[in-house]
Design a protein around this motif. Sequence first.
Motif, PDB file in Angstrom:
ATOM      1  N   PHE A   1      17.928 -35.772   8.114  1.00  0.00           N
ATOM      2  CA  PHE A   1      17.762 -34.931   6.736  1.00  0.00           C
ATOM      3  C   PHE A   1      17.325 -33.742   6.694  1.00  0.00           C
ATOM      4  CE2 PHE A   1      14.758 -38.707   6.872  1.00  0.00           C
ATOM      5  CZ  PHE A   1      13.630 -38.080   6.981  1.00  0.00           C
ATOM      6  N   TRP A   2      18.392 -33.233   5.557  1.00  0.00           N
ATOM      7  CA  TRP A   2      17.153 -32.308   5.019  1.00  0.00           C
ATOM      8  C   TRP A   2      16.229 -32.716   4.057  1.00  0.00           C
ATOM      9  CZ3 TRP A   2      15.357 -28.015   7.007  1.00  0.00           C
ATOM     10  CH2 TRP A   2      15.645 -27.275   8.661  1.00  0.00           C
ATOM     11  N   ASN A   3      15.214 -32.462   3.031  1.00  0.00           N
ATOM     12  CA  ASN A   3      14.893 -33.266   1.912  1.00  0.00           C
ATOM     13  C   ASN A   3      13.912 -32.174   1.465  1.00  0.00           C
ATOM     14  OD1 ASN A   3      16.194 -34.963   1.926  1.00  0.00           O
ATOM     15  ND2 ASN A   3      14.792 -36.926   2.441  1.00  0.00           N
ATOM     16  N   LEU A   4      13.233 -32.049   0.084  1.00  0.00           N
ATOM     17  CA  LEU A   4      12.749 -30.682  -0.249  1.00  0.00           C
ATOM     18  C   LEU A   4      12.104 -31.581  -0.947  1.00  0.00           C
ATOM     19  CD1 LEU A   4      15.419 -27.829  -1.109  1.00  0.00           C
ATOM     20  CD2 LEU A   4      14.691 -28.207   0.426  1.00  0.00           C
ATOM     21  N   HIS A   5      10.203 -31.726  -0.740  1.00  0.00           N
ATOM     22  CA  HIS A   5       9.777 -32.862  -1.319  1.00  0.00           C
ATOM     23  C   HIS A   5       9.150 -32.228  -2.313  1.00  0.00           C
ATOM     24  CE1 HIS A   5       9.867 -36.844   1.092  1.00  0.00           C
ATOM     25  NE2 HIS A   5      10.739 -36.173   1.679  1.00  0.00           N
ATOM     26  N   PHE A   6       8.429 -32.538  -3.621  1.00  0.00           N
ATOM     27  CA  PHE A   6       7.212 -31.888  -4.527  1.00  0.00           C
ATOM     28  C   PHE A   6       6.680 -32.284  -3.749  1.00  0.00           C
ATOM     29  CE2 PHE A   6      11.823 -31.572  -6.659  1.00  0.00           C
ATOM     30  CZ  PHE A   6      11.471 -30.059  -7.538  1.00  0.00           C
ATOM     31  N   ILE A   7       5.083 -31.157  -4.547  1.00  0.00           N
ATOM     32  CA  ILE A   7       4.079 -31.977  -3.820  1.00  0.00           C
ATOM     33  C   ILE A   7       3.022 -31.516  -5.244  1.00  0.00           C
ATOM     34  CG2 ILE A   7       1.690 -31.456  -2.716  1.00  0.00           C
ATOM     35  CD1 ILE A   7       3.738 -30.241  -0.785  1.00  0.00           C
ATOM     36  N   ASN A   8       1.784 -33.269  -5.670  1.00  0.00           N
ATOM     37  CA  ASN A   8       1.318 -33.020  -5.930  1.00  0.00           C
ATOM     38  C   ASN A   8       1.984 -32.665  -7.339  1.00  0.00           C
ATOM     39  OD1 ASN A   8      -0.590 -33.859  -4.649  1.00  0.00           O
ATOM     40  ND2 ASN A   8      -1.172 -31.604  -4.267  1.00  0.00           N
ATOM     41  N   VAL A   9       3.460 -33.247  -8.023  1.00  0.00           N
ATOM     42  CA  VAL A   9       3.960 -33.357  -9.333  1.00  0.00           C
ATOM     43  C   VAL A   9       3.061 -33.448 -10.637  1.00  0.00           C
ATOM     44  CG1 VAL A   9       5.769 -34.338  -8.250  1.00  0.00           C
ATOM     45  CG2 VAL A   9       4.651 -35.900  -9.235  1.00  0.00           C
ATOM     46  N   GLU A  10       1.863 -34.153 -10.184  1.00  0.00           N
ATOM     47  CA  GLU A  10       1.585 -33.970 -11.905  1.00  0.00           C
ATOM     48  C   GLU A  10       0.497 -33.482 -12.356  1.00  0.00           C
ATOM     49  OE1 GLU A  10      -0.452 -37.825 -11.795  1.00  0.00           O
ATOM     50  OE2 GLU A  10       1.246 -39.040 -11.791  1.00  0.00           O
ATOM     51  N   ASP A  11      -0.040 -32.175 -11.334  1.00  0.00           N
ATOM     52  CA  ASP A  11      -1.195 -31.126 -10.864  1.00  0.00           C
ATOM     53  C   ASP A  11       0.448 -29.822 -10.784  1.00  0.00           C
ATOM     54  OD1 ASP A  11      -3.164 -32.762 -11.915  1.00  0.00           O
ATOM     55  OD2 ASP A  11      -3.042 -32.762 -10.060  1.00  0.00           O
ATOM     56  N   GLY A  12       1.235 -30.121 -10.721  1.00  0.00           N
ATOM     57  CA  GLY A  12       2.099 -28.971 -10.307  1.00  0.00           C
ATOM     58  C   GLY A  12       2.702 -27.556 -11.150  1.00  0.00           C
ATOM     59  N   PRO A  13       3.216 -26.745 -11.840  1.00  0.00           N
ATOM     60  CA  PRO A  13       3.409 -25.846 -11.782  1.00  0.00           C
ATOM     61  C   PRO A  13       4.704 -26.093 -12.238  1.00  0.00           C
ATOM     62  CG  PRO A  13       3.876 -24.659  -9.280  1.00  0.00           C
ATOM     63  CD  PRO A  13       3.513 -26.142  -9.844  1.00  0.00           C
ATOM     64  N   LEU A  14       5.634 -27.146 -12.039  1.00  0.00           N
ATOM     65  CA  LEU A  14       6.840 -27.663 -12.976  1.00  0.00           C
ATOM     66  C   LEU A  14       7.033 -28.740 -13.718  1.00  0.00           C
ATOM     67  CD1 LEU A  14       9.662 -26.707 -10.498  1.00  0.00           C
ATOM     68  CD2 LEU A  14       8.350 -25.016 -11.341  1.00  0.00           C
ATOM     69  N   ASN A  15       6.717 -28.864 -14.749  1.00  0.00           N
ATOM     70  CA  ASN A  15       6.426 -30.621 -15.215  1.00  0.00           C
ATOM     71  C   ASN A  15       8.609 -31.417 -15.075  1.00  0.00           C
ATOM     72  OD1 ASN A  15       9.307 -29.466 -17.073  1.00  0.00           O
ATOM     73  ND2 ASN A  15       7.922 -28.798 -18.629  1.00  0.00           N
ATOM     74  N   LEU A  16       8.742 -32.607 -15.530  1.00  0.00           N
ATOM     75  CA  LEU A  16      10.000 -32.974 -15.152  1.00  0.00           C
ATOM     76  C   LEU A  16      11.402 -32.618 -15.010  1.00  0.00           C
ATOM     77  CD1 LEU A  16      11.094 -35.905 -14.063  1.00  0.00           C
ATOM     78  CD2 LEU A  16      10.838 -36.570 -16.359  1.00  0.00           C
ATOM     79  N   GLU A  17      11.332 -31.584 -16.641  1.00  0.00           N
ATOM     80  CA  GLU A  17      12.548 -31.113 -16.644  1.00  0.00           C
ATOM     81  C   GLU A  17      12.062 -30.004 -16.016  1.00  0.00           C
ATOM     82  OE1 GLU A  17      10.584 -32.093 -19.222  1.00  0.00           O
ATOM     83  OE2 GLU A  17      11.472 -34.279 -19.745  1.00  0.00           O
TER      84      GLU A  17
ATOM     85  N   ALA B   1      14.896 -26.382 -22.560  1.00  0.00           N
ATOM     86  CA  ALA B   1      14.708 -27.168 -23.911  1.00  0.00           C
ATOM     87  C   ALA B   1      13.192 -27.408 -23.448  1.00  0.00           C
ATOM     88  CB  ALA B   1      15.851 -28.330 -23.058  1.00  0.00           C
ATOM     89  N   ALA B   2      12.519 -27.014 -21.690  1.00  0.00           N
ATOM     90  CA  ALA B   2      11.642 -27.071 -21.115  1.00  0.00           C
ATOM     91  C   ALA B   2      10.826 -26.081 -21.460  1.00  0.00           C
ATOM     92  CB  ALA B   2      11.455 -27.657 -20.234  1.00  0.00           C
ATOM     93  N   GLY B   3      11.648 -24.859 -21.675  1.00  0.00           N
ATOM     94  CA  GLY B   3      11.053 -24.171 -20.989  1.00  0.00           C
ATOM     95  C   GLY B   3      10.882 -23.054 -20.131  1.00  0.00           C
ATOM     96  N   LYS B   4      10.828 -21.952 -19.827  1.00  0.00           N
ATOM     97  CA  LYS B   4      10.179 -21.352 -17.897  1.00  0.00           C
ATOM     98  C   LYS B   4       8.694 -21.547 -17.738  1.00  0.00           C
ATOM     99  CE  LYS B   4      14.055 -17.885 -18.804  1.00  0.00           C
ATOM    100  NZ  LYS B   4      14.425 -16.621 -18.112  1.00  0.00           N
ATOM    101  N   PRO B   5       8.661 -21.878 -16.763  1.00  0.00           N
ATOM    102  CA  PRO B   5       6.994 -22.576 -16.730  1.00  0.00           C
ATOM    103  C   PRO B   5       6.352 -20.606 -16.033  1.00  0.00           C
ATOM    104  CG  PRO B   5       8.097 -22.409 -14.192  1.00  0.00           C
ATOM    105  CD  PRO B   5       9.282 -22.023 -14.861  1.00  0.00           C
ATOM    106  N   SER B   6       4.679 -20.960 -16.479  1.00  0.00           N
ATOM    107  CA  SER B   6       4.775 -19.682 -16.257  1.00  0.00           C
ATOM    108  C   SER B   6       3.882 -19.294 -15.582  1.00  0.00           C
ATOM    109  CB  SER B   6       3.017 -20.174 -17.726  1.00  0.00           C
ATOM    110  OG  SER B   6       1.922 -20.904 -16.938  1.00  0.00           O
ATOM    111  N   GLU B   7       3.879 -20.540 -14.394  1.00  0.00           N
ATOM    112  CA  GLU B   7       3.433 -19.912 -12.589  1.00  0.00           C
ATOM    113  C   GLU B   7       3.585 -20.241 -11.714  1.00  0.00           C
ATOM    114  OE1 GLU B   7      -0.433 -23.176 -11.870  1.00  0.00           O
ATOM    115  OE2 GLU B   7       0.336 -23.784 -14.307  1.00  0.00           O
ATOM    116  N   THR B   8       3.942 -19.330 -11.152  1.00  0.00           N
ATOM    117  CA  THR B   8       4.248 -19.356  -9.412  1.00  0.00           C
ATOM    118  C   THR B   8       4.366 -20.832  -8.547  1.00  0.00           C
ATOM    119  OG1 THR B   8       3.920 -17.371  -9.086  1.00  0.00           O
ATOM    120  CG2 THR B   8       4.694 -18.294  -7.438  1.00  0.00           C
ATOM    121  N   PHE B   9       5.517 -20.626  -8.111  1.00  0.00           N
ATOM    122  CA  PHE B   9       6.047 -22.487  -6.999  1.00  0.00           C
ATOM    123  C   PHE B   9       6.024 -22.074  -5.788  1.00  0.00           C
ATOM    124  CE2 PHE B   9       9.461 -25.571  -5.897  1.00  0.00           C
ATOM    125  CZ  PHE B   9       8.313 -26.361  -6.292  1.00  0.00           C
ATOM    126  N   LYS B  10       5.043 -22.853  -5.597  1.00  0.00           N
ATOM    127  CA  LYS B  10       5.253 -21.667  -3.693  1.00  0.00           C
ATOM    128  C   LYS B  10       5.928 -22.861  -3.061  1.00  0.00           C
ATOM    129  CE  LYS B  10       0.930 -21.886  -4.856  1.00  0.00           C
ATOM    130  NZ  LYS B  10       0.698 -21.737  -6.588  1.00  0.00           N
TER     131      LYS B  10
END
Length: 543
Positions: free
Chosen positions: A291-307, A372-381
């Motif tokens: 498979f090819w999967n894209l894993h989010f890392i440390n979601v509780e402290d990352g630059p993107l919220n759930l939405e 609805a969520a707004g655009k994130p202010s931080e860069t997603f790496k």
Amino acid sequence: MTRAFSSATAACAALSLLALAGCSSGTEATAGATETVDIELVDQMTPASTGLDELRWVATEPRNIDPAFTGTGQMIYSNMCENILVQNPDYSVEPNLGAVEQPDDLTYNITMRDDVEFWDGTPMTAADAVWSFQRQLDPNLGSNFQVYVKNVDSVEQTGTYTWTIKMKSPDAMFGPLLATGMGNVVSKAWGEANPGKIGTADGGLMCTGPYVLESWRAGSGVSMTANPDYWDAERAPLTPRVEFVFNEDPASVIASLSTGEIDGAFDFALSALEQLRSADGTVTFGPSLAFWNLHFINVEDGPLNLEQRQALTYALDYQGIINGVLKGTAEEDRALTPKSSWGYGEQIFQEAWEELPTGRQNLEEAQRLIEAAGKPSETFKVAYSTSSVEAGQIATAVQAAGQSIGINVELRGYPQAQFSPIYFDPAAREREDVDMYIMNGYMDAIPEPVAWYLNFISSSNGNFANVTNPPTDEWMVEASRTLDDDARAELVVQAQQYWIDNALVMPVASPYTRVYTGPGITGAPASDTYRVFPWAAQVGADQ
């Protein structure tokens, strides 16, 4: 009631014909779409009728060829070191070096064959099997199979050729995993005489398989010669010598395959697909647990919220990736594990699969969520391996998807030696400060989703998302102890729904296994069981 352990059920049908329509993608990553092609999936190529003088096969140099570890070494050591059970190219499992019986849900009684010798002529006994298995239990070894042996309560030799494993609780996965490196058997006497050297370039191996390790030349290749005293006459090697040629340069590999300097390759670079299709050899496709999967890392402290994570999930052009980057040689994926992993409970999995929103682009929903969520202010790496052309292209597609909805995506390419620790080591993730890991992975050779989900529970190093006390921990532990197939499938679909609802992973695609063999060469498995099956012994000439 005593239960003999074997399985005649394959994860995939032996033959299926798939019409794959190519179309143009709107992103740079997936430019150059494929034409409509028909791909026939087979478990194995037509059997060979005779051997070759020598078989030369391309390989990536592994860190070791110790069967207690997974990775690039599996394709090599699977031809030399055998397991208690064997998994065939159709994913069925049957007795091999031993036979397994379960008198109850907590007991595995194993009887080893009494007619098998190691390459040095010493007999294989239960003592060798017990010693080899106990290596898996040693936390200092760091075997990749440790997550699967935590439920083992005791291991005891009961006779010259018999031994028993007792479990703390029922275990749905344990039996089939004895057909992988978890069930490998290495000579105890040789291993104790060569501590720390099993599977190393300067140490070697002492196993029972159809091929004997001749040499490992660092940076160059591994050579094997046919075992003249191999115990299984029906699977005796056709070709007397096999050379694994280390080469990680895609252009050089394709040139060597095209000219016949190298006879074959598994999962070659897709950038060369059309060139190899027009060469004199044969391109074959088979089922895969990859498979090819894209894993989010440390979601509780990352630059993107759930939405915002959900918005990015909807914005990605999945079909463009399948048709362009993967050249139409993959199928849609919607969950952490692909459809090929459904070794049971297919109706339950299928009904849940149809309800999952992932794996398909929905720009309207992506825009709604980001507004609805707004655009994130931080860069997603985003971290990806520079050794894979496809990984770089998928990373570019993620960047384009992010930009389309106002997420600033930074791509960080790493050489494989630096990229791999991000998967194994939480400290490396923190050190590299990345928010997504692009994984081109595969399951441990058995069609069992629970076996893969356990790699991502809170106590595992594979816990990318780092969610605090996720309910999936309890569900997956319960699933691993649930022997009823339908009940276990219900727990899995509950967990996969949680992963998707909380946007912890973006499933992209499930690629097929691809094999190139030179003119007149056949017999290779077309499924990804080459990692656990002594495949080279069956490769030879078609006439």
